[in-house]
Design a protein around this motif. Sequence first.
Motif, PDB file in Angstrom:
ATOM      1  N   MET A 133       0.765  -1.269  -0.089  1.00  0.00           N
ATOM      2  CA  MET A 133      -0.008   0.020   0.053  1.00  0.00           C
ATOM      3  C   MET A 133       0.896   1.184  -0.134  1.00  0.00           C
ATOM      4  O   MET A 133       0.696   2.158  -0.618  1.00  0.00           O
ATOM      5  CB  MET A 133      -1.014   0.151   1.085  1.00  0.00           C
ATOM      6  N   GLN A 134       1.986   1.251   0.452  1.00  0.00           N
ATOM      7  CA  GLN A 134       3.140   2.147   0.314  1.00  0.00           C
ATOM      8  C   GLN A 134       3.283   2.563  -1.110  1.00  0.00           C
ATOM      9  O   GLN A 134       3.243   3.771  -1.476  1.00  0.00           O
ATOM     10  CB  GLN A 134       4.542   1.873   1.194  1.00  0.00           C
ATOM     11  N   ALA A 135       3.573   1.533  -1.961  1.00  0.00           N
ATOM     12  CA  ALA A 135       3.574   1.964  -3.238  1.00  0.00           C
ATOM     13  C   ALA A 135       2.579   2.715  -3.933  1.00  0.00           C
ATOM     14  O   ALA A 135       2.597   3.626  -4.691  1.00  0.00           O
ATOM     15  CB  ALA A 135       4.158   0.636  -3.904  1.00  0.00           C
ATOM     16  N   LEU A 136       1.453   2.248  -3.596  1.00  0.00           N
ATOM     17  CA  LEU A 136       0.202   2.682  -4.000  1.00  0.00           C
ATOM     18  C   LEU A 136      -0.034   4.287  -3.677  1.00  0.00           C
ATOM     19  O   LEU A 136      -0.222   4.993  -4.566  1.00  0.00           O
ATOM     20  CB  LEU A 136      -1.045   1.914  -3.379  1.00  0.00           C
ATOM     21  N   GLY A 137       0.602   4.590  -2.462  1.00  0.00           N
ATOM     22  CA  GLY A 137       0.561   5.996  -1.871  1.00  0.00           C
ATOM     23  C   GLY A 137       1.329   6.870  -2.914  1.00  0.00           C
ATOM     24  O   GLY A 137       1.119   7.936  -3.270  1.00  0.00           O
ATOM     25  N   LEU A 138       2.493   6.206  -3.420  1.00  0.00           N
ATOM     26  CA  LEU A 138       3.688   6.917  -3.899  1.00  0.00           C
ATOM     27  C   LEU A 138       2.854   7.166  -5.359  1.00  0.00           C
ATOM     28  O   LEU A 138       3.657   7.991  -5.898  1.00  0.00           O
ATOM     29  CB  LEU A 138       4.889   5.888  -4.274  1.00  0.00           C
ATOM     30  N   ILE A 139       2.147   6.177  -5.927  1.00  0.00           N
ATOM     31  CA  ILE A 139       1.536   6.770  -7.101  1.00  0.00           C
ATOM     32  C   ILE A 139       0.506   7.372  -7.291  1.00  0.00           C
ATOM     33  O   ILE A 139       0.286   8.216  -8.157  1.00  0.00           O
ATOM     34  CB  ILE A 139       1.095   5.133  -7.833  1.00  0.00           C
ATOM     35  N   VAL A 140      -0.493   7.179  -6.097  1.00  0.00           N
ATOM     36  CA  VAL A 140      -1.635   8.153  -6.195  1.00  0.00           C
ATOM     37  C   VAL A 140      -1.236   9.585  -5.874  1.00  0.00           C
ATOM     38  O   VAL A 140      -1.892  10.438  -6.420  1.00  0.00           O
ATOM     39  CB  VAL A 140      -2.537   7.781  -5.134  1.00  0.00           C
ATOM     40  N   GLY A 141      -0.280   9.954  -5.204  1.00  0.00           N
ATOM     41  CA  GLY A 141       0.285  11.422  -4.869  1.00  0.00           C
ATOM     42  C   GLY A 141       0.485  12.043  -6.178  1.00  0.00           C
ATOM     43  O   GLY A 141       0.056  13.300  -6.391  1.00  0.00           O
TER      44      GLY A 141
END
Length: 202
Positions: A133-141
């Motif tokens: 989910m950390q990687a997802l946060g990096l993408i969404v930002g």
Amino acid sequence: RAVLISGVGFFTDAYDLFVIAIVATLVKSQWHLSTTQTSWVTGSAILAAFFGALFFGRIADIIGRKTVYTVVALIMIVGAIASALAPGFLFLVVARFVLGLGIGGDYPVSAVLMSEYANRKDRGRLVGLVFSMQALGLIVGPLVALVLLSSGISGTITWRLLLGLGALPAAAVVYLRAKMPESPRFQARVQGKADRAAKQLH
């Protein structure tokens, strides 16, 4: 549910930490910041995360994961909103520092919470899902930033929205965490409530 709640915590941490690079570019131009000042804007949360992890990680071993997890999420909400409303450089740095304390506390507590809920067979897979989910946060930002910048909204509103939106997943964590019991291992090993912990796992 534990994967979802811990995962949202990691998502929020990543979003808040890495979206600041885009924000700093916009703020530097708007407020005419020096390179040193810009570095403080980008680095204050990371510096605070170091202290937050040390402090809240230890406190979670004493008073429980659930309480600390809720507290750090509330700190992240306050930090995100304060950052979005910052009238100037110093206020923004302080607000980001407060946010970083919450982020630092969230990292160890989210990881421990998930590992304590998971059984031995699925622990690696479940903890891996949480960290993904950390990687997802990096993408969404950056995607959110791209949408806002391409929409024609002014740079000032864009960076304030980017920072303020970090409060939304943190608020979701507070809501979801309130509906979850304390970590079963903490109840059994620290509080001596093994029977209650066993019942909540079924």
